[in-house]
Write an enzyme that holds these catalytic residues in place. Sequence first.
Site, mmCIF file in Angstrom:
data_model
loop_
_atom_site.group_PDB
_atom_site.id
_atom_site.type_symbol
_atom_site.label_atom_id
_atom_site.label_comp_id
_atom_site.label_asym_id
_atom_site.label_seq_id
_atom_site.Cartn_x
_atom_site.Cartn_y
_atom_site.Cartn_z
ATOM 1 N N GLU A 92 29.975 12.919 12.236
ATOM 2 C CA GLU A 92 30.591 14.243 12.215
ATOM 3 C C GLU A 92 29.871 15.195 11.267
ATOM 4 O OE1 GLU A 92 35.237 13.454 13.150
ATOM 5 O OE2 GLU A 92 34.442 12.474 11.389
ATOM 6 N N CYS A 105 28.752 20.616 6.067
ATOM 7 C CA CYS A 105 28.900 19.276 5.497
ATOM 8 C C CYS A 105 28.234 18.309 6.477
ATOM 9 C CB CYS A 105 30.396 19.004 5.338
ATOM 10 S SG CYS A 105 30.757 17.381 4.686
ATOM 11 N N CYS A 112 29.592 3.601 6.396
ATOM 12 C CA CYS A 112 29.097 3.537 5.016
ATOM 13 C C CYS A 112 29.355 2.140 4.483
ATOM 14 C CB CYS A 112 29.804 4.569 4.140
ATOM 15 S SG CYS A 112 29.188 4.578 2.437
ATOM 16 N N CYS A 116 34.481 2.512 -0.367
ATOM 17 C CA CYS A 116 35.469 3.003 -1.338
ATOM 18 C C CYS A 116 36.878 2.877 -0.767
ATOM 19 C CB CYS A 116 35.172 4.453 -1.711
ATOM 20 S SG CYS A 116 33.547 4.655 -2.458
ATOM 21 N N CYS A 119 38.514 5.978 1.143
ATOM 22 C CA CYS A 119 37.676 6.737 2.081
ATOM 23 C C CYS A 119 37.756 6.128 3.476
ATOM 24 C CB CYS A 119 36.241 6.747 1.584
ATOM 25 S SG CYS A 119 35.104 7.502 2.758
ATOM 26 N N CYS A 347 37.802 16.233 3.400
ATOM 27 C CA CYS A 347 37.062 15.152 2.757
ATOM 28 C C CYS A 347 37.669 13.800 3.070
ATOM 29 C CB CYS A 347 37.161 15.271 1.241
ATOM 30 S SG CYS A 347 36.231 16.590 0.596
#
Length: 383
Positions: A92, A105, A112, A116, A119, A347
Site C-alpha cells: 500500500e 507514505c 515485515c 512489532c 503493527c 499508521c
Amino acid sequence: MSLVNLLDFDLDGLAAYCESLGEKRFRATQLFRWIHQKGAADFGAMTDLAKSLRDKLAGVAEVRPLTVATEQASTDGTIKWLFDVGGGNAIEAVFIPEDDRGTLCVSSQAGCAVGCRFCSTGHQGFSRNLSTGEILAQLWYAEHHLRQRLNLAPGERAITNVVMMGMGEPLQNYSALVPALKAMLDDHGYGLSRRRVTVSTSGVVPMMDRLREDCPVALAVSLHAPNDALRDELVPLNRKYPLAELLAACRRYLETAPRDFITFEYCMLDGVNDGDDHARELLALVNGRGDRHVSCKLNLIPFNPFPESGLHCSPRARVLAFAKILQDAGIVTTVRKTRGDDIDAACGQLAGEVKDRTRAAERMKRLPVRIVSAPAEPRQKPH
Ligand code: SAH
Ligand code: SF4
C-alpha cells in the site's frame, strides 16, 4: 528475455545501463527526465531522444508500473492505493494532502520481518523485499496520477514529501532503498529536498550508519518504549540493537543529517508505555547531559487498534498528559493527527495482503501477552 525495468535505476544506474547500450550520459539524463519528471512510459513519445535509441530501448527495456488493485479516497482527502505486486502479495501507498504540502507514505517490503506487537504489517509476517522499481513505482504512479487528477499546472508538484512509513522496514531492504531515495532527491528526478524525504526505522543500527554515508535524509526512529525491557517486548529488534546502541547511532547520524534533530515516534498504548513514569524515563533517555544528549522531536502516535493485537489506544487525556511532561522539559512533542481513518490508511493499519513466508503471524499468535504494565495510575475512560 525479460525487459529491463528502467524504474530500477537511479541516474547513475541508468547512465551505466545506457552506456552498455553505447549511449552517452546525457541521453540517460534525458531519459530519466522523461520517466520521472513527465511520467512517460512510452519510448515513442520521448521526442527529443534519437529515433535509433527509442527503437533500441523498445526492444530491451520498459517502464514497469505497478498494478493498481484498489483505490480508496477518504473524506479528509487521503488516498490509499493497494498495488498488486504478484505472487499473492499486495502493498500500500498513501497520499496525505495538507495545506502546504502533499506527503506520500511509501512501502519498502511486502510484509515485515521485525514483528512489532502493535503493527498490523508485523502481524502479517514477511514475504519479500520490494525492488527499487517497485518502491519508485509507488511515487511515479502517485505523482503523475495526482497531477492529472488535481489538474495541476505544468511544473507544479503533487508530492512534496515522501515518508518511508508504509509497509516494511526500509533499512532491512537497504540495497533497493538507496537508489530509490537517490532518484527521489535527484534534480532530474523528483527533486525532493533531503529534509522532505524521511526514512523511518525500528532501529537497524548498522544500516543507520550506512545511510548517513550513502544518502543522508531525514530520519525517524520508532522508539515506543523508554527502557530495554519494554522495548524488547514491543519491538523485537531491540534485543539485537538495544537502546544505548540505538541512541548512539542516532547521535552519529546527526553529525551528517540534513536536519538537526531525529524524530522519535512513540505509539501510545493504553496501560503499556503511556504512564508519567515512562514519560520521565523517556526524558532521561534523550535529554542526558553532554554526549548522552540526542537532539530530537517526539511524535506521539495514537495507536490504531486492530483485533489481533489485543492492545488499546491510550485515552486522549493520557496522551496529552504524557506530551506535557516532555514539552515542559523543552522537548518539541506533537501528537500525530490520524488521517484516512475511514479507509484504514492510518499508521500501522496498512495490511495489504502478504504471503507470510516466515510464519510470523502464527508465532505471534502463540506469544503470551507478557507486556510489562505501566505503573499503577487511575485510568481514564478511552475517548
Ligand atoms: N518499519 C518502519 C516504518 C514503517 S511503520 C518503522 O517501524 O519505523 C511506520 C510507523 O507506524 C512506525 O513508527 C510504526 O511504529 C508505526 N505504527 C505501526 N503500527 C502502528 C499502529 N497500529 N498504530 C499506530 N502506529 C503504528
Ligand atoms: Fe515492521 Fe515497522 Fe511494523 Fe515494526 S512497526 S513490524 S518495523 S513495519
